[in-house]
Design a protein around this motif. Structure first.
Motif, mmCIF file in Angstrom:
data_model
loop_
_atom_site.group_PDB
_atom_site.id
_atom_site.type_symbol
_atom_site.label_atom_id
_atom_site.label_comp_id
_atom_site.label_asym_id
_atom_site.label_seq_id
_atom_site.Cartn_x
_atom_site.Cartn_y
_atom_site.Cartn_z
ATOM 1 N N ILE A 86 0.834 -1.194 0.000
ATOM 2 C CA ILE A 86 0.000 0.000 0.000
ATOM 3 C C ILE A 86 0.875 1.253 0.000
ATOM 4 C CG2 ILE A 86 -1.649 1.331 1.353
ATOM 5 C CD1 ILE A 86 -2.883 -1.284 2.266
ATOM 6 N N ALA A 87 1.946 1.249 0.790
ATOM 7 C CA ALA A 87 2.839 2.407 0.826
ATOM 8 C C ALA A 87 3.444 2.675 -0.545
ATOM 9 C CB ALA A 87 3.937 2.181 1.864
ATOM 10 N N ALA A 88 3.867 1.617 -1.229
ATOM 11 C CA ALA A 88 4.452 1.788 -2.559
ATOM 12 C C ALA A 88 3.427 2.344 -3.545
ATOM 13 C CB ALA A 88 5.005 0.452 -3.061
ATOM 14 N N ALA A 89 2.181 1.852 -3.465
ATOM 15 C CA ALA A 89 1.142 2.332 -4.373
ATOM 16 C C ALA A 89 0.798 3.799 -4.090
ATOM 17 C CB ALA A 89 -0.106 1.461 -4.242
ATOM 18 N N ILE A 90 0.744 4.176 -2.823
ATOM 19 C CA ILE A 90 0.414 5.561 -2.483
ATOM 20 C C ILE A 90 1.498 6.503 -2.991
ATOM 21 C CG2 ILE A 90 0.153 7.176 -0.564
ATOM 22 C CD1 ILE A 90 -1.310 5.011 0.950
ATOM 23 N N LEU A 101 5.793 6.381 4.624
ATOM 24 C CA LEU A 101 6.661 5.427 5.293
ATOM 25 C C LEU A 101 5.852 4.245 5.788
ATOM 26 C CD1 LEU A 101 8.778 7.927 7.447
ATOM 27 C CD2 LEU A 101 9.413 6.918 5.255
ATOM 28 N N ALA A 102 6.522 3.111 5.941
ATOM 29 C CA ALA A 102 5.914 1.919 6.523
ATOM 30 C C ALA A 102 6.537 1.677 7.887
ATOM 31 C CB ALA A 102 6.121 0.706 5.615
ATOM 32 N N LEU A 119 1.742 7.227 7.184
ATOM 33 C CA LEU A 119 2.372 6.077 7.820
ATOM 34 C C LEU A 119 1.481 4.854 7.623
ATOM 35 C CD1 LEU A 119 4.723 5.062 9.625
ATOM 36 C CD2 LEU A 119 3.285 5.585 11.596
ATOM 37 N N THR A 120 2.037 3.769 7.111
ATOM 38 C CA THR A 120 1.306 2.520 6.960
ATOM 39 C C THR A 120 1.919 1.479 7.888
ATOM 40 O OG1 THR A 120 2.696 1.560 5.213
ATOM 41 C CG2 THR A 120 0.969 3.082 4.524
ATOM 42 N N GLY A 121 1.094 0.572 8.378
ATOM 43 C CA GLY A 121 1.619 -0.463 9.250
ATOM 44 C C GLY A 121 0.516 -1.240 9.931
ATOM 45 N N GLN A 122 0.923 -2.191 10.758
ATOM 46 C CA GLN A 122 -0.004 -3.000 11.531
ATOM 47 C C GLN A 122 -0.378 -2.260 12.814
ATOM 48 O OE1 GLN A 122 3.015 -6.350 10.991
ATOM 49 N NE2 GLN A 122 1.145 -7.484 11.449
#
Length: 472
Positions: A86-90, A101-102, A119-122
């Motif tokens: 998702i981070a790469a696509a955004i 960033l992830a 920020l993307t992550g769990q």
């Protein structure tokens, strides 16, 4: 905005979407653009392959209108891998105008580099940083929850709820799941009231009867595997004498498909009885047809090699075919199922005409785990593993245990003992007999002596584990 500037912006967006593999603007993005511009909540029933990452990117792109510092957009994903995708696509959708960033799950003590606007992550990784004060959510203006059902299956949902309750009440929220359910409906009423829903027809209890026209879906991880599926379908249809059309979602695959069919001995029919075309060409032809189309070129069997993203394009490819097939990557099977359901079709697995191979050791090992989960209680094991589960998460602990078991025993035949070292140390375990693998063959009562106390740093979970290892 002038017409020239608007045209330039549209061309730039087309180029960015093309980098993600979309030849046209995905239907899901067209349907939600106005809601995104107005900052409305979104509720989506969509899966990977629908273009949902484009929706997330479009929502994040709205943040460049402000100069606020700190994290402004938070994307909660079920897994680290999904967060990275998702981070790469955004980054592509926004044109790298915002730092995305992830969250780093490998960072010591859970420290995060949170200098990015997005920020993307769990959620289970981010929440400890929020509670410890290392990650502030005060400036967050957008929260995306991707894969609701997967989050629940991976026990991520409590952390997600805690983060949603922490952000400001006016924060825009996007919630995406791959199926409707009563739990999903209650979540929407609680977290995203009056949200824009897409597709609206999917937010209803699904019909129980499989009464729609069938569409047979096959999948394989590699392109070679998908080409094997295609060759099987086309070979059977060619032997019967049916006219066949293969429609490739990726124009670059057209020549590859033709070469594969030619190598299968069908070169004489490719171009006559077997048509291979790109999805865009097929869609253009369908728009130009009137009066029900040209019956002379209508195929008896149509195979979508890589299903189109939009429902309209999928109907243009498969809608009028007497027999429908689709061959896609496993990541996009769920999207194909959702699209088929919207079209009123019933999805069936693609029949495999090849002889079934005996199950591998890994398949047998997975079957044994499934049987154990279905037939036995794991409460004692959860107590023993609780510290590890809290530190590493259920998925990583399960993977580590699986690796240990597969390296120490033959999963095909040998019984799996959870704590063989405990039995060996005690010296009181009853002797095992050949074939003695079930609880029914063990003594109904067992006397256990435990010579340990508080000074030995023994916890209740350790005692339960020792007892379980002794008594089975």
């Amino acid at each position: 905005m002038s017409r020239k500037t608007e045209s330039s912006a549209e061309a730039q967006r087309g180029e960015r979407l093309a980098k993600l593999g979309y030849t046209v603007v995905p239907e899901i993005l067209r349907a939600t653009e106005t809601a995104i511009e107005r900052g409305r909540h979104l509720a989506l029933i969509a899966s990977e392959g629908s273009g949902n990452e484009c929706v997330y990117g479009a929502a994040v792109a709205q943040l460049k209108e402000t100069d606020a510092a700190g994290v402004q957009a938070l994307i909660l994903a079920p897994t680290r891998e999904q967060a990275l995708r998702i981070a790469a696509a955004i980054r592509v959708v926004t044109g790298d105008t915002l730092p995305v960033l992830a969250a780093n799950t490998e960072a010591p003590d859970g420290l995060l580099d949170v200098d990015g606007a997005c920020l993307t992550g769990q959620a289970s990784v981010l929440l400890p940083a929020v509670r410890a004060g290392r990650l502030s959510l005060a400036s967050v203006r957008l929260v995306v929850v991707d894969g609701v059902q997967t989050l629940e299956n991976l026990d991520e949902w409590p952390a997600v709820e805690a983060i949603l309750d922490t952000v400001e009440s006016g924060t825009m929220k996007i919630v995406a799941g791959d199926r409707w359910s009563q739990d999903f409906e209650r979540l929407l009423e609680r977290q995203v009231p009056r949200a824009k829903r897409w597709p609206e027809e999917a937010f209803a209890e699904p019909a129980t009867a499989d009464s729609g026209d069938p569409v047979y879906v096959g999948s394989a991880e590699s392109l070679a595997g998908r080409l094997d599926h295609l060759e099987n379908v086309v070979s059977v249809a060619a032997a019967v004498g049916d006219r066949i059309r293969v429609v490739c979602a990726d124009p670059d695959c057209v020549e590859r498909v033709r070469e594969r069919l030619a190598s299968a001995g069908l070169s004489g029919r490719v171009g006559s009885d077997i048509e291979v075309a790109a999805a865009a060409d097929t869609h253009d032809q369908s728009e130009g047809q009137t009066g029900g189309g040209d019956s002379e070129v209508r195929a008896a069997i149509v195979v979508a090699f890589g299903a189109p993203v939009d429902l309209a394009d999928l109907k243009a490819v498969l809608g009028s075919a007497p027999s429908r097939f689709a061959i896609v990557s496993p990541r996009y099977v769920r999207h194909m199922e959702l699209s088929a359901d919207r079209a009123g079709w019933t999805v069936h697995p693609l029949p495999d005409r090849q002889a079934k191979e005996p199950p591998s050791s890994l398949v047998r090992f997975r079957d044994r785990i499934h049987q154990r989960l279905e037939s036995e209680s794991s409460a004692a094991d959860v107590l023993v593993l609780e510290p590890l589960l809290a530190e590493y998460g259920a998925v990583r602990v399960a993977a580590a245990l699986s690796s240990l078991l597969r390296s120490s025993v033959d999963a095909a035949s040998a019984p799996v003992r959870p704590w063989p070292d405990v039995e060996a140390a005690s010296g009181t375990a009853p002797p095992r007999k050949p074939g003695d693998e079930t609880r029914g063959t063990r003594p109904s009562w067992a006397r256990v002596y435990i010579g340990a106390g508080r000074r030995d740093d023994v916890r209740a979970g350790d005692l339960v584990g020792a007892i379980t290892g002794e008594t089975g």
